[in-house]
Design a protein around this motif. Structure first.
Motif, PDB file in Angstrom:
ATOM      1  N   VAL A 127     -58.052  32.129  20.473  1.00 21.88           N
ATOM      2  CA  VAL A 127     -58.003  32.222  19.022  1.00 21.88           C
ATOM      3  C   VAL A 127     -59.399  32.016  18.445  1.00 21.88           C
ATOM      4  CG1 VAL A 127     -57.027  31.241  16.918  1.00 21.88           C
ATOM      5  CG2 VAL A 127     -55.591  31.502  18.942  1.00 21.88           C
ATOM      6  N   VAL A 128     -60.027  30.924  18.827  1.00 22.92           N
ATOM      7  CA  VAL A 128     -61.431  30.674  18.471  1.00 22.92           C
ATOM      8  C   VAL A 128     -62.195  30.750  19.793  1.00 22.92           C
ATOM      9  CG1 VAL A 128     -63.078  29.053  17.458  1.00 22.92           C
ATOM     10  CG2 VAL A 128     -60.739  29.193  16.546  1.00 22.92           C
ATOM     11  N   THR A 151     -65.519  37.639  14.273  1.00 24.04           N
ATOM     12  CA  THR A 151     -64.943  36.769  13.251  1.00 24.04           C
ATOM     13  C   THR A 151     -64.059  37.603  12.331  1.00 24.04           C
ATOM     14  OG1 THR A 151     -66.723  37.142  11.663  1.00 24.04           O
ATOM     15  CG2 THR A 151     -67.033  35.338  13.267  1.00 24.04           C
ATOM     16  N   VAL A 152     -63.312  36.943  11.472  1.00 30.57           N
ATOM     17  CA  VAL A 152     -62.466  37.647  10.521  1.00 30.57           C
ATOM     18  C   VAL A 152     -63.324  38.538   9.617  1.00 30.57           C
ATOM     19  CG1 VAL A 152     -60.894  37.371   8.567  1.00 30.57           C
ATOM     20  CG2 VAL A 152     -60.641  35.913  10.568  1.00 30.57           C
ATOM     21  N   LYS A 199     -65.007  43.992   8.176  1.00 32.02           N
ATOM     22  CA  LYS A 199     -66.095  44.963   7.997  1.00 32.02           C
ATOM     23  C   LYS A 199     -65.859  46.186   8.888  1.00 32.02           C
ATOM     24  CE  LYS A 199     -71.070  45.416   7.832  1.00 32.02           C
ATOM     25  NZ  LYS A 199     -72.358  44.753   7.908  1.00 32.02           N
ATOM     26  N   ARG A 200     -65.462  45.935  10.134  1.00 32.84           N
ATOM     27  CA  ARG A 200     -65.163  47.060  11.028  1.00 32.84           C
ATOM     28  C   ARG A 200     -64.012  47.892  10.475  1.00 32.84           C
ATOM     29  NH1 ARG A 200     -66.305  46.022  17.270  1.00 32.84           N
ATOM     30  NH2 ARG A 200     -68.455  45.371  16.993  1.00 32.84           N
ATOM     31  N   ARG A 228     -55.811  39.906  10.170  1.00 30.55           N
ATOM     32  CA  ARG A 228     -54.726  39.091   9.619  1.00 30.55           C
ATOM     33  C   ARG A 228     -54.197  38.125  10.682  1.00 30.55           C
ATOM     34  NH1 ARG A 228     -50.849  42.694   8.962  1.00 30.55           N
ATOM     35  NH2 ARG A 228     -52.205  43.826   7.549  1.00 30.55           N
ATOM     36  N   TYR A 229     -53.997  38.646  11.897  1.00 33.56           N
ATOM     37  CA  TYR A 229     -53.543  37.805  13.011  1.00 33.56           C
ATOM     38  C   TYR A 229     -54.534  36.668  13.274  1.00 33.56           C
ATOM     39  CZ  TYR A 229     -53.531  36.534  17.977  1.00 33.56           C
ATOM     40  OH  TYR A 229     -53.587  35.840  19.155  1.00 33.56           O
ATOM     41  N   THR A 230     -55.825  36.986  13.287  1.00 31.12           N
ATOM     42  CA  THR A 230     -56.861  35.990  13.565  1.00 31.12           C
ATOM     43  C   THR A 230     -56.874  34.904  12.489  1.00 31.12           C
ATOM     44  OG1 THR A 230     -58.169  37.656  14.717  1.00 31.12           O
ATOM     45  CG2 THR A 230     -59.335  35.680  14.005  1.00 31.12           C
TER      46      THR A 230
END
Length: 147
Positions: A56-57, A82-83, A88-89, A106-108
């Motif tokens: 997750v991290v 990172t989120v 951005k991608r 969203r999952y992250t």
């Protein structure tokens, strides 16, 4: 499949110097990828639908509460981003990739929030009990009621 994921993760942790304290029992392979919503297929050659162990991290390593099984596609797209980088991608990607990057972002976010709440729940006492209730609620909400 959980045991094989555990063994590969243990080897990667040794090679890269990441923390590793999970046990095979900590790895549950869901039938559906929590990030992309696609079926996870076990036992075939590696594919986008194969199970993959996600941190997750990423910097925290393979520690309890920081690993989830996702599809191989989701884990490869997420990588160590990172989120903010994922969003951005998504904004720069073609339509099919845009949707996947948005889902993974969203999952992250959800998993990072859940991990933080779970850490607070480990405090114990009355405060920890309240955080535990919140963690269980969030886990159920984020999994669409399957938790």
């Amino acid at each position: 499949p959980g045991r094989a994921l555990w063994e590969r993760a243990r080897r990667r942790a040794r090679e890269t110097g990441l923390r590793f304290s999970i046990k095979p029992a900590d790895i549950a392979v869901p039938s559906v990828c929590p990030a992309l919503g696609i079926w996870i297929i076990v036992g075939k050659r590696r594919s986008n639908s194969s199970p993959s162990l996600d941190r997750v991290v990423p910097s925290r390593g393979y520690v309890r509460g920081n690993v989830r099984v996702t599809s191989d596609r989701a884990n490869r797209l997420k990588s160590n981003l990172t989120v903010v980088e994922l969003r951005k991608r998504a904004s720069n990607a073609s339509a099919p990739l845009r949707a996947d990057y948005e889902k993974i972002a969203r999952y992250t976010e959800q998993e990072a929030l859940l991990a933080e709440v779970c850490r607070k729940a480990m405090k114990g006492g009355r405060e920890g009990e309240e955080w535990d209730k919140i963690a269980r609620f969030l886990a159920k909400a984020f999994s669409g009621g399957r938790a």
